[in-house]
Design an enzyme around this catalytic site. Structure first.
Site, short mmCIF file in Angstrom:
data_model
loop_
_atom_site.label_atom_id
_atom_site.label_comp_id
_atom_site.label_asym_id
_atom_site.label_seq_id
_atom_site.Cartn_x
_atom_site.Cartn_y
_atom_site.Cartn_z
N ASN A 6 0.83 -1.20 0.00
CA ASN A 6 0.00 0.00 0.00
C ASN A 6 0.87 1.25 0.00
OD1 ASN A 6 -2.46 1.55 0.09
ND2 ASN A 6 -3.43 -0.19 1.10
N ARG A 7 0.39 2.34 0.58
CA ARG A 7 1.00 3.65 0.37
C ARG A 7 1.77 4.16 1.58
NH1 ARG A 7 -3.19 2.63 -2.56
NH2 ARG A 7 -3.58 3.65 -4.57
N HIS B 2 3.49 -0.03 -2.66
CA HIS B 2 3.81 -1.46 -2.72
C HIS B 2 5.32 -1.75 -2.76
CE1 HIS B 2 -0.32 -2.33 -2.84
NE2 HIS B 2 -0.54 -2.36 -4.13
N HIS C 80 -1.49 -10.23 -3.36
CA HIS C 80 -2.28 -9.35 -4.22
C HIS C 80 -3.01 -10.13 -5.32
CE1 HIS C 80 -3.28 -5.65 -6.44
NE2 HIS C 80 -2.85 -4.96 -5.40
N SER C 81 -3.56 -11.29 -4.97
CA SER C 81 -4.30 -12.07 -5.97
C SER C 81 -5.64 -11.40 -6.29
CB SER C 81 -4.57 -13.48 -5.45
OG SER C 81 -3.38 -14.23 -5.37
N TYR C 82 -5.99 -11.46 -7.57
CA TYR C 82 -7.29 -10.98 -8.05
C TYR C 82 -8.22 -12.19 -8.20
CZ TYR C 82 -5.18 -6.51 -9.54
OH TYR C 82 -4.55 -5.29 -9.61
N ASP D 134 -11.17 0.89 -3.50
CA ASP D 134 -9.75 0.77 -3.19
C ASP D 134 -9.58 1.32 -1.79
OD1 ASP D 134 -7.07 0.29 -3.34
OD2 ASP D 134 -6.64 1.68 -4.97
N GLN E 186 -7.54 -4.57 2.53
CA GLN E 186 -7.73 -3.62 1.44
C GLN E 186 -8.61 -4.28 0.39
OE1 GLN E 186 -6.30 -0.53 1.50
NE2 GLN E 186 -6.72 0.25 -0.57
N GLU F 237 -6.80 -7.92 0.36
CA GLU F 237 -5.41 -7.89 0.79
C GLU F 237 -5.31 -7.70 2.30
OE1 GLU F 237 -3.36 -4.83 -1.59
OE2 GLU F 237 -5.16 -4.85 -2.85
#
Length: 343
Positions: free
Chosen positions: A82-83, A108, A180-182, A245, A279, A308
Site C-alpha cells: 500500500n502507500r 507497494h 495481491h491475488s485478483y 480501493d 484492502q 489484501e
C-alpha cells in the site's frame, strides 16, 4: 493431477530459472506458485458441477507478469504494501527517503518491491507446502535493515490455502506484507466480479485523501457504499464509491475477515487473517494490454477483486495507527487463509 507437488519450467528472470510449483490436494484442488514475486499464478477449484478452473487472474507465461503496466497479479507485496505518503518516514529520529514510484507516495514497496524479485522455493516434506524466502538488503528501495522474509504456502485437505508469513531484521524497519491475488470465482465465465456477492466484517475504514493516502482518521462505513457487513453484489454501489480501493478495519483479528460468493458457479470463498485490516480493491485500473504475445495478456476493469490482508497504509507516518515497525530480536508474523467450497 496426482496429490503432491509437481514442477514445470516457467522461464528465466535475471539469469535465474523460474519454476512453477503446483500443489494438488486429495480433492484435486491445485495451487501454482512461481519464484518471480512469490506469485500465485493459479488457484484451480471445482464449481457446483464439479468442473475445476482457475479462480484468480493470471498469465500463461512469465512475460505476462513482467510486462509494463503489470497490476501486481498474485504476487507478494512488500517491504511495505500500500502507500507511504511523500515516499518518506522518520524512524528513531532518522529520516528515510524511499524509492518513489508515484508523485505523492511510494506504493507497494517502490520501484522494485518484493513482487519483482526472485524468491527461493523449497518443497516441504509434507507434500502440500512450499517455503519461499527472500533477503531484502539494507537500503533496498530506501528501507533500513537486512530483512529476511519467509513464506509458507500450504494447501490443506479442507481446500484451504494457508499463507504463513515471518520475517526478522537487523535494524528497525517498517514491514507490511500482503498477497495481491485478483479473485474471479466464475473462473472467467463472467468478465467482471460485479455480480459476486461480498461480505466484509468491518465497521470502519481509514479515510484517505485524493491520492488514497490515509488522513489519520478512522471513519464509520456503516450504511454507506463501503458497507459490506450484509452481503451484497460488489457492483451495487461501486459507482457511488468511485470503485473500491479502501482499507477496511476488521472488527476482530484471528477471525473471519470476508466472504465471496459467485452464484452462477456456486463457488464460495472465506477469508481469515491475523491482520487488522483488509484492502478491498476491485481492479479499477485493470485494462486491455496486448503488448505481449501471451495467450491471456489482458483483463478489463473489474475483472477481479483483491482482498489484501494488511496493516493500515502510511502507518510509519501515523503514530495513532497500529505499529508496523519491526525491530531486531522481534519476529514479524502473519497468517491469512483463503478457504474454498461450494454453496
Amino acid at each position: 493431477m496426482k496429490k503432491g507437488i509437481t514442477k514445470n519450467a516457467f522461464g528465466n528472470f535475471e539469469d535465474k530459472a523460474v519454476t512453477a510449483y503446483t500443489i494438488c490436494n486429495e480433492n484435486n484442488m491445485q495451487v501454482t506458485v512461481i519464484n518471480y514475486g512469490a506469485t500465485i499464478t493459479q488457484i484451480i477449484t471445482p464449481d457446483k458441477n464439479g468442473i475445476a478452473a482457475n479462480v484468480i487472474l493470471g498469465f500463461d507465461m512469465l512475460e505476462g507478469y513482467i510486462q509494463n503496466g503489470h497490476q501486481y497479479h498474485g504476487c507478494i507485496v512488500g517491504r511495505y504494501c500500500n502507500r507511504i505518503a511523500n515516499s518518506k518516514f522518520n524512524l528513531d529520529g532518522i529520516d528515510y527517503r524511499l524509492a518513489s514510484n508515484h508523485e505523492h507516495f511510494s506504493l507497494h514497496g517502490g520501484n522494485k518491491g518484493f513482487d519483482k524479485v526472485w524468491w527461493d522455493i523449497e518443497e516441504q516434506t509434507d507434500g502440500r507446502s512450499l517455503k519461499l524466502s527472500y533477503l531484502s538488503k539494507d537500503g533496498e528501495e530506501g528501507y533500513p535493515g537486512n530483512l529476511q522474509t519467509e513464506l509458507i504456502y500450504k494447501l490443506t485437505a479442507n481446500n484451504e490455502l494457508v499463507l504463513n508469513y515471518s520475517a526478522h531484521t537487523d535494524k528497525p524497519t517498517p514491514v507490511n506484507l500482503t498477497n495481491h491475488s485478483y479473485f474471479n470465482l466464475s473462473a472467467g465465465k463472467a468478465e467482471t466480479i460485479l455480480n459476486h456477492e461480498l461480505k466484509i466484517f468491518a465497521s470502519q475504514y481509514t479515510a484517505a485523501d485524493e491520492n488514497l493516502v490515509p488522513t489519520g482518521k478512522l471513519v464509520s462505513l456503516l450504511n454507506s457504499a463501503l458497507d459490506f457487513n450484509t452481503a451484497k453484489k460488489t457492483g451495487r454501489d461501486i459507482n457511488e464509491a468511485g470503485g473500491y480501493d479502501h482499507n477496511m478495519i476488521l472488527n476482530s483479528a484471528d477471525n473471519k475477515a470476508a466472504e465471496l460468493f459467485d452464484e452462477t458457479s456456486g463457488r464460495f470463498m472465506e477469508m481469515f487473517t491475523t491482520e487488522p485490516a483488509v484492502q478491498l480493491y476491485t481492479g479499477n485500473a485493470l485494462h486491455f494490454d496486448n503488448e505481449t504475445n501471451n495467450t491471456k495478456s489482458s483483463f478489463i476493469q473489474y475483472a477481479g477483486l483483491c482482498l489484501e490482508a494488511q496493516h493500515y497504509p502510511n502507518s510509519p507516518n501515523e503514530p495513532s495507527f497500529p505499529n508496523t515497525i519491526l525491530r531486531p530480536g522481534e519476529n514479524y508474523r502473519q497468517t491469512t487463509i483463503y478457504k474454498f467450497s461450494i454453496r
